[in-house]
Write a protein that holds these residues in place. Structure first.
Motif, PDB file in Angstrom:
ATOM      1  N   ASP A  65     -10.915   0.232  -1.208  1.00 30.42           N
ATOM      2  CA  ASP A  65      -9.528  -0.080  -0.878  1.00 30.42           C
ATOM      3  C   ASP A  65      -9.130   0.652   0.407  1.00 30.42           C
ATOM      4  O   ASP A  65      -8.332   1.583   0.408  1.00 30.42           O
ATOM      5  CB  ASP A  65      -8.631   0.348  -2.046  1.00 30.42           C
ATOM      6  CG  ASP A  65      -7.165   0.065  -1.780  1.00 30.42           C
ATOM      7  OD1 ASP A  65      -6.863  -0.704  -0.841  1.00 30.42           O
ATOM      8  OD2 ASP A  65      -6.327   0.635  -2.498  1.00 30.42           O
ATOM      9  N   ASN A 119       0.824  -1.204   0.000  1.00 31.77           N
ATOM     10  CA  ASN A 119       0.000   0.000   0.000  1.00 31.77           C
ATOM     11  C   ASN A 119       0.864   1.262   0.000  1.00 31.77           C
ATOM     12  O   ASN A 119       0.632   2.191  -0.761  1.00 31.77           O
ATOM     13  CB  ASN A 119      -0.900   0.026   1.235  1.00 31.77           C
ATOM     14  CG  ASN A 119      -1.821  -1.178   1.266  1.00 31.77           C
ATOM     15  OD1 ASN A 119      -2.491  -1.480   0.278  1.00 31.77           O
ATOM     16  ND2 ASN A 119      -1.827  -1.887   2.385  1.00 31.77           N
ATOM     17  N   GLY A 132      -5.426   1.006   1.182  1.00 37.63           N
ATOM     18  CA  GLY A 132      -4.791   1.994   0.314  1.00 37.63           C
ATOM     19  C   GLY A 132      -5.094   3.407   0.779  1.00 37.63           C
ATOM     20  O   GLY A 132      -4.213   4.271   0.838  1.00 37.63           O
TER      21      GLY A 132
END
Lengths: 318, 300
Positions: free
Chosen positions: B264, B81, B267
């Motif tokens: 996500d 990430n 992320g």
């Protein structure tokens, strides 16, 4: 003109208001002042004063943002804003946050400041840590909290479930009755550090002798805090309250990120109202009227605060 | 008459009326730490840094880990990430925009601010206090009030929409009141003799400003500089209306990223964490200075 002549003209602070000062040096001084002050005044005039005035002007027109602004409607925009339930709620939300800040953050901040003022290990580090949330951008803090507060998958609900508290179905930000309170909790997390730090700095100013005298008179720790330290913190507290009040009235970033004003306008503030009226719906006149109301509310509260509360400080200093 | 000018934090005096000026005050207080105090302190620390740590650690986890066990530690630690953020050209674009805009804001606000504060502190003239009041009143104008006309002014009239200057100049203007209000007492505190000596040596007023006032006010300049920088770096509303696409700043980037890639989570957390670092480092390094500036206790 000799340079020493210029010196007298340029530092009247050293020789205040010389009545024999010839006119030419006074003009010279005026020129210098103008030279120094102009950039700042020009910036303020262009980007602060002028936009505020045009918000006032805009508030009297029906205008969609294109074409000439010529559809004068008098006070009708104000009428629409002031009778709009969404705006009324927005004002109420702002005032709620102002009230809650004083009612919750003040005692909490004082308590923490008083505790962190004790001689404990790692005090310096503690103070730094308490200050961390204040440093983060509201948006960035908001995004993290948005993740924390996600219904079902978020950490907050996970923790509450383990202590057998059932979170609401729509999540804390999605339930109209809870959303504003949730926003306030996040704001408290974000801004408590500033209060603690200001109060701590104020506490450092309390002379040791006062503590010692109170101790000699047999006062306990709590008694000394409440009777000696807190009264001396008065001016710091009033300053903080003023900053917090002005901040609460212009609340935008955190709300925009966490809820966007929803659900069902449960967290609209005056700022989110006017931004969405202006940029999303193109109701520039309404946005202008809302701006003016926001400013009037902020100004009136500042004035009231000045007259009712801060006057004491000015009186004390005389 | 009581005037707004005397309203803290605007006053030239330290708001803590009892503070002894000029002496550096050390942490003095009685009462050490019992276990209860430490326990409370620990709770405060956990609550304060918990969300930040959650973000930072969450960035080291996979989305699957996050869903499986929201409260767990990374297992195994995933660096993808963060690698994704650091290799994302958008991120660097946002960071560049933020940096440039914050630098312009800071330079303009500090320069114009110290110039304005200088005569307001060192010259005697009739308009001195009214002029100072203009800046003090400026503190009461929230950006939100002016935001819509500001948006029109910058995009249409000045054609500065979607540019660095278009955001930096208004931000500098809104930072000016604080700057002037904090700097004036600094400048007032400079000893007069230095100025006089310089004038006798033939210096011009501007020379005195540059070579005497500016260097001696450096600590104050740093304080207002950091405030302006971080204020601009963290700003959201004005950039939100003025900047699009690849001109966007980090806070906008974070907000965009979190809506665009809402699935996500890991992320988003990594992106957000990295975006926190610069302001955090700068502000924490300058913490003491900022607080003393906010306190109005300007002499140390």
């Amino acid at each position: 003109m000799t340079s020493t002549g210029a010196a007298v003209a340029a530092t009247p602070a050293a020789a205040p208001a010389d009545p024999d000062d010839p006119g030419s040096s006074r003009w010279r001084q005026r020129l210098e002042i103008a030279l120094f002050v102009t950039p700042a005044l020009a910036l303020m005039a262009t980007f602060v004063v002028w936009p505020v005035f045009s918000a006032v002007r805009m508030s009297f027109y029906r205008w969609k943002g294109f074409g000439p602004m010529d559809d004068f409607v008098g006070l009708r925009n104000y009428e629409r804003v002031l009778t709009d339930d969404v705006f009324k709620d927005a004002v109420l939300h702002n005032l709620t946050i102002v009230g809650l800040s004083v009612a919750v953050q003040l005692p909490l901040g004082l308590l923490l400041a008083v505790l962190l003022n004790r001689r404990i290990r790692g005090r310096g580090l503690l103070r730094t840590i308490v200050f961390v949330p204040y440093v983060l951008a509201e948006v960035i803090a908001g995004v993290v909290w948005f993740q924390l507060l996600q219904p079902r998958s978020g950490l907050v609900e996970e923790i509450l479930t383990t202590v057998s508290i059932t979170p609401p179905d729509q999540g804390f930000l999605g339930t109209p009755g809870l959303a504003l309170w949730t926003v306030f909790v996040v704001l408290t997390w974000k801004y408590l550090g500033l209060a603690v730090l200001l109060f701590l700095a104020g506490l450092q100013g309390v002379p040791d002798e006062l503590y010692e005298a109170a101790q000699l008179d047999g006062a306990g720790w709590w008694q000394v805090q409440v009777r000696v330290a807190l009264p001396l913190l008065g001016p710091t507290i009033r300053t903080w309250a003023f900053l917090s009040m002005i901040g609460s009235l212009q609340l935008f970033d955190m709300v925009w990120i966490l809820t966007g004003g929803g659900p069902a306008n449960a967290t609209t503030t005056m700022a989110t109202y006017l931004v969405s009226q202006g940029t999303q719906r193109g109701n520039y006149g309404i946005a202008g009227a809302a701006s003016v109301v926001l400013f009037v509310v902020a100004f009136a509260m500042a004035l009231l605060y000045q007259v009712l509360v801060l006057r004491r400080d000015t009186a004390e200093q005389r | 008459m009581t005037t707004l000018q005397e309203m803290p934090p605007v006053t030239d005096r330290p708001p803590t009326g009892t503070t002894p000026r000029g002496s550096r005050r050390r942490g003095r207080s009685f009462g050490g730490g019992g276990p209860l105090v430490y326990l409370l302190a620990l709770a405060v620390v956990a609550l304060t840094v918990g969300p930040v740590l959650y973000g930072a650690l969450g960035g080291f986890r996979s989305n699957e880990q996050l869903i499986r066990d929201p409260a767990g530690l990374p297992d195994p630690w995933v660096t993808e990430n963060y690698e994704g953020v650091v290799t994302n050209p958008d991120f660097w674009g946002y960071a560049l925009n933020s940096t440039v805009i914050a630098l312009i804001t800071t330079v303009v606000a500090v320069l114009a601010g110290v110039m304005a504060a200088y005569p307001l502190a060192r010259y005697q003239f009739k308009l001195r206090e009214p002029l100072f009041m203009v800046f003090v009143l400026g503190l009461l104008f929230p950006v939100a009030v002016a935001i819509i006309p500001l948006f029109i002014l910058i995009t249409r009239d000045l054609q500065l929409g979607n540019t660095w200057w278009g955001v930096a100049l208004p931000q500098a203007a809104f930072a000016l009141p604080t700057t002037v209000v904090i700097l004036r007492p600094f400048l007032m505190a400079l000893p007069r003799e230095l100025e006089e000596a310089a004038f006798i040596d033939g210096a011009t007023p501007i020379g005195v400003f540059r070579h005497i006032a500016l260097p001696l006010t450096a600590p104050g300049l740093v304080t207002v500089g950091v405030l302006a920088f971080v204020g601009s770096w963290n700003a959201y509303l004005l950039p939100l209306l003025l900047l699009q696409d690849d001109m966007r700043t980090l806070p906008l980037g974070v907000a965009d990223y979190s809506t665009q890639y809402s699935a996500d989570t890991a992320g988003v957390l990594a992106f957000t964490t990295i975006a926190m670092i610069p302001a955090l480092v700068l502000f924490l390094a300058m913490q003491g200075r900022i607080v003393s500036g906010l306190q109005g206790a300007v002499k140390g």
